[in-house]
Motif scaffolding. Structure first.
Motif, PDB file in Angstrom:
ATOM      1  N   ASP A  40       0.827  -1.198   0.000  1.00  0.00           N
ATOM      2  CA  ASP A  40       0.000   0.000   0.000  1.00  0.00           C
ATOM      3  C   ASP A  40       0.871   1.263   0.000  1.00  0.00           C
ATOM      4  OD1 ASP A  40      -2.563   1.212   0.003  1.00  0.00           O
ATOM      5  OD2 ASP A  40      -2.384   1.596   2.160  1.00  0.00           O
ATOM      6  N   ASP A  41       1.912   1.278   0.848  1.00  0.00           N
ATOM      7  CA  ASP A  41       2.830   2.422   0.885  1.00  0.00           C
ATOM      8  C   ASP A  41       3.552   2.574  -0.449  1.00  0.00           C
ATOM      9  OD1 ASP A  41       2.139   2.971   3.496  1.00  0.00           O
ATOM     10  OD2 ASP A  41       3.857   1.918   4.358  1.00  0.00           O
ATOM     11  N   SER A  42       3.944   1.450  -1.027  1.00  0.00           N
ATOM     12  CA  SER A  42       4.631   1.489  -2.319  1.00  0.00           C
ATOM     13  C   SER A  42       3.724   2.039  -3.410  1.00  0.00           C
ATOM     14  CB  SER A  42       5.109   0.092  -2.714  1.00  0.00           C
ATOM     15  OG  SER A  42       6.042  -0.383  -1.782  1.00  0.00           O
ATOM     16  N   LEU A  43       2.464   1.640  -3.382  1.00  0.00           N
ATOM     17  CA  LEU A  43       1.513   2.141  -4.370  1.00  0.00           C
ATOM     18  C   LEU A  43       1.301   3.645  -4.200  1.00  0.00           C
ATOM     19  CD1 LEU A  43      -0.355   1.466  -6.718  1.00  0.00           C
ATOM     20  CD2 LEU A  43      -2.157   0.999  -5.063  1.00  0.00           C
ATOM     21  N   LYS A  44       1.229   4.100  -2.955  1.00  0.00           N
ATOM     22  CA  LYS A  44       1.086   5.539  -2.709  1.00  0.00           C
ATOM     23  C   LYS A  44       2.306   6.301  -3.241  1.00  0.00           C
ATOM     24  CE  LYS A  44      -1.882   5.171   1.322  1.00  0.00           C
ATOM     25  NZ  LYS A  44      -1.971   5.268   2.787  1.00  0.00           N
ATOM     26  N   GLN A  45       3.489   5.756  -2.998  1.00  0.00           N
ATOM     27  CA  GLN A  45       4.703   6.415  -3.487  1.00  0.00           C
ATOM     28  C   GLN A  45       4.737   6.397  -5.017  1.00  0.00           C
ATOM     29  OE1 GLN A  45       7.003   8.191  -1.741  1.00  0.00           O
ATOM     30  NE2 GLN A  45       7.737   8.761  -3.761  1.00  0.00           N
ATOM     31  N   LEU A  46       4.351   5.283  -5.599  1.00  0.00           N
ATOM     32  CA  LEU A  46       4.301   5.190  -7.053  1.00  0.00           C
ATOM     33  C   LEU A  46       3.326   6.222  -7.625  1.00  0.00           C
ATOM     34  CD1 LEU A  46       5.167   3.714  -9.639  1.00  0.00           C
ATOM     35  CD2 LEU A  46       3.278   2.129  -9.250  1.00  0.00           C
ATOM     36  N   THR A  47       2.194   6.392  -6.954  1.00  0.00           N
ATOM     37  CA  THR A  47       1.211   7.386  -7.384  1.00  0.00           C
ATOM     38  C   THR A  47       1.788   8.794  -7.290  1.00  0.00           C
ATOM     39  OG1 THR A  47      -0.584   5.942  -6.648  1.00  0.00           O
ATOM     40  CG2 THR A  47      -1.129   8.255  -7.003  1.00  0.00           C
ATOM     41  N   ARG A  48       2.516   9.084  -6.201  1.00  0.00           N
ATOM     42  CA  ARG A  48       3.155  10.403  -6.067  1.00  0.00           C
ATOM     43  C   ARG A  48       4.199  10.604  -7.168  1.00  0.00           C
ATOM     44  NH1 ARG A  48       2.499   9.424  -0.424  1.00  0.00           N
ATOM     45  NH2 ARG A  48       4.482   8.329  -0.325  1.00  0.00           N
ATOM     46  N   ASP A  49       5.008   9.562  -7.415  1.00  0.00           N
ATOM     47  CA  ASP A  49       6.013   9.656  -8.478  1.00  0.00           C
ATOM     48  C   ASP A  49       5.346   9.895  -9.827  1.00  0.00           C
ATOM     49  OD1 ASP A  49       8.020   9.183  -6.621  1.00  0.00           O
ATOM     50  OD2 ASP A  49       8.233   7.055  -7.139  1.00  0.00           O
ATOM     51  N   PHE A  50       4.256   9.188 -10.077  1.00  0.00           N
ATOM     52  CA  PHE A  50       3.531   9.339 -11.338  1.00  0.00           C
ATOM     53  C   PHE A  50       2.976  10.759 -11.467  1.00  0.00           C
ATOM     54  CE2 PHE A  50      -0.582   9.162 -13.577  1.00  0.00           C
ATOM     55  CZ  PHE A  50      -0.095   8.920 -14.846  1.00  0.00           C
ATOM     56  N   SER A  51       2.414  11.266 -10.385  1.00  0.00           N
ATOM     57  CA  SER A  51       1.858  12.617 -10.403  1.00  0.00           C
ATOM     58  C   SER A  51       2.940  13.657 -10.706  1.00  0.00           C
ATOM     59  CB  SER A  51       1.208  12.918  -9.054  1.00  0.00           C
ATOM     60  OG  SER A  51       0.723  14.229  -9.026  1.00  0.00           O
ATOM     61  N   GLN A  52       4.100  13.524 -10.076  1.00  0.00           N
ATOM     62  CA  GLN A  52       5.206  14.442 -10.340  1.00  0.00           C
ATOM     63  C   GLN A  52       5.673  14.312 -11.788  1.00  0.00           C
ATOM     64  OE1 GLN A  52       8.037  13.322  -7.358  1.00  0.00           O
ATOM     65  NE2 GLN A  52       7.017  14.499  -5.741  1.00  0.00           N
ATOM     66  N   SER A  53       5.721  13.079 -12.260  1.00  0.00           N
ATOM     67  CA  SER A  53       6.159  12.814 -13.624  1.00  0.00           C
ATOM     68  C   SER A  53       5.210  13.447 -14.639  1.00  0.00           C
ATOM     69  CB  SER A  53       6.249  11.309 -13.849  1.00  0.00           C
ATOM     70  OG  SER A  53       6.429  11.006 -15.190  1.00  0.00           O
ATOM     71  N   ILE A  54       3.919  13.273 -14.424  1.00  0.00           N
ATOM     72  CA  ILE A  54       2.963  13.799 -15.394  1.00  0.00           C
ATOM     73  C   ILE A  54       2.944  15.324 -15.351  1.00  0.00           C
ATOM     74  CG2 ILE A  54       0.811  13.793 -14.062  1.00  0.00           C
ATOM     75  CD1 ILE A  54       1.239  12.622 -17.671  1.00  0.00           C
ATOM     76  N   THR A  55       3.137  15.912 -14.177  1.00  0.00           N
ATOM     77  CA  THR A  55       3.211  17.365 -14.069  1.00  0.00           C
ATOM     78  C   THR A  55       4.397  17.889 -14.869  1.00  0.00           C
ATOM     79  OG1 THR A  55       2.156  17.353 -11.898  1.00  0.00           O
ATOM     80  CG2 THR A  55       3.461  19.301 -12.461  1.00  0.00           C
ATOM     81  N   LYS A  56       5.547  17.248 -14.701  1.00  0.00           N
ATOM     82  CA  LYS A  56       6.744  17.663 -15.446  1.00  0.00           C
ATOM     83  C   LYS A  56       6.533  17.445 -16.946  1.00  0.00           C
ATOM     84  CE  LYS A  56      11.664  16.810 -15.886  1.00  0.00           C
ATOM     85  NZ  LYS A  56      12.444  17.958 -15.758  1.00  0.00           N
ATOM     86  N   THR A  57       5.903  16.349 -17.307  1.00  0.00           N
ATOM     87  CA  THR A  57       5.646  16.054 -18.712  1.00  0.00           C
ATOM     88  C   THR A  57       4.780  17.139 -19.350  1.00  0.00           C
ATOM     89  OG1 THR A  57       5.809  13.683 -18.311  1.00  0.00           O
ATOM     90  CG2 THR A  57       4.690  14.357 -20.320  1.00  0.00           C
ATOM     91  N   VAL A  58       3.720  17.518 -18.675  1.00  0.00           N
ATOM     92  CA  VAL A  58       2.827  18.552 -19.203  1.00  0.00           C
ATOM     93  C   VAL A  58       3.573  19.879 -19.345  1.00  0.00           C
ATOM     94  CG1 VAL A  58       0.780  19.956 -18.686  1.00  0.00           C
ATOM     95  CG2 VAL A  58       0.695  17.474 -18.420  1.00  0.00           C
ATOM     96  N   GLN A  59       4.378  20.222 -18.340  1.00  0.00           N
ATOM     97  CA  GLN A  59       5.159  21.460 -18.428  1.00  0.00           C
ATOM     98  C   GLN A  59       6.105  21.425 -19.621  1.00  0.00           C
ATOM     99  OE1 GLN A  59       6.967  21.405 -14.539  1.00  0.00           O
ATOM    100  NE2 GLN A  59       5.286  22.532 -13.593  1.00  0.00           N
ATOM    101  N   GLU A  60       6.752  20.293 -19.835  1.00  0.00           N
ATOM    102  CA  GLU A  60       7.687  20.163 -20.958  1.00  0.00           C
ATOM    103  C   GLU A  60       6.971  20.212 -22.301  1.00  0.00           C
ATOM    104  OE1 GLU A  60      10.997  20.202 -20.901  1.00  0.00           O
ATOM    105  OE2 GLU A  60      11.007  20.372 -18.721  1.00  0.00           O
ATOM    106  N   ILE A  61       5.811  19.599 -22.392  1.00  0.00           N
ATOM    107  CA  ILE A  61       5.050  19.626 -23.649  1.00  0.00           C
ATOM    108  C   ILE A  61       4.619  21.054 -23.963  1.00  0.00           C
ATOM    109  CG2 ILE A  61       2.859  18.951 -24.739  1.00  0.00           C
ATOM    110  CD1 ILE A  61       3.240  16.181 -23.443  1.00  0.00           C
TER     111      ILE A  61
END
Length: 126
Positions: A40-61
């Protein structure tokens, strides 16, 4: 076509690797015996990592779209660049949607597993 352009662009490949690194490190660490974190903790961290990743991706696009459509070059070239950026944005949206579907299914699985574990624990205690 767009996928091939991305594969040939060393800057995009480097950026992709930088985005993947935190999620992969989290997954490797949590899956080892010494990880000490729950799924569960790993999934939460993965979700946070994904959220940061998608935010950076949108900014770069958005920055890429700005660069591609402004500046020097013919209107035909700018139009072509804008089409490529839109194709990249569409691919990003599709991948994001797939990831969100995956995380949603993982959440359902974890909830079911937790409920089953609680039920089994209750039965054993009786």
């Amino acid at each position: 076509m767009g996928n091939q352009v991305c594969k040939e662009n060393t800057d995009l490949q480097s950026w992709d690797t930088d985005l993947k690194a935190p999620a992969e490190e989290n997954a490797k660490y949590s899956l080892t015996a010494g990880g000490g974190s729950s799924i569960d903790d790993s999934l939460k961290q993965l979700t946070r990592d994904f959220s940061q990743s998608i935010t950076k991706t949108v900014q770069e696009i958005l920055a890429l779209k700005d660069d591609a459509t402004k500046g020097k070059g013919s209107s035909t070239k700018k139009k072509k660049n804008e089409e490529r950026v839109n194709m990249l944005a569409d691919e990003c949206m599709k991948n994001s949607s797939n990831m969100l579907d995956f995380l949603s299914e993982m959440e359902k699985f974890l909830t079911l597993a937790r409920d089953s574990y609680s039920y089994i624990t209750t039965l054993i205690e009786k």
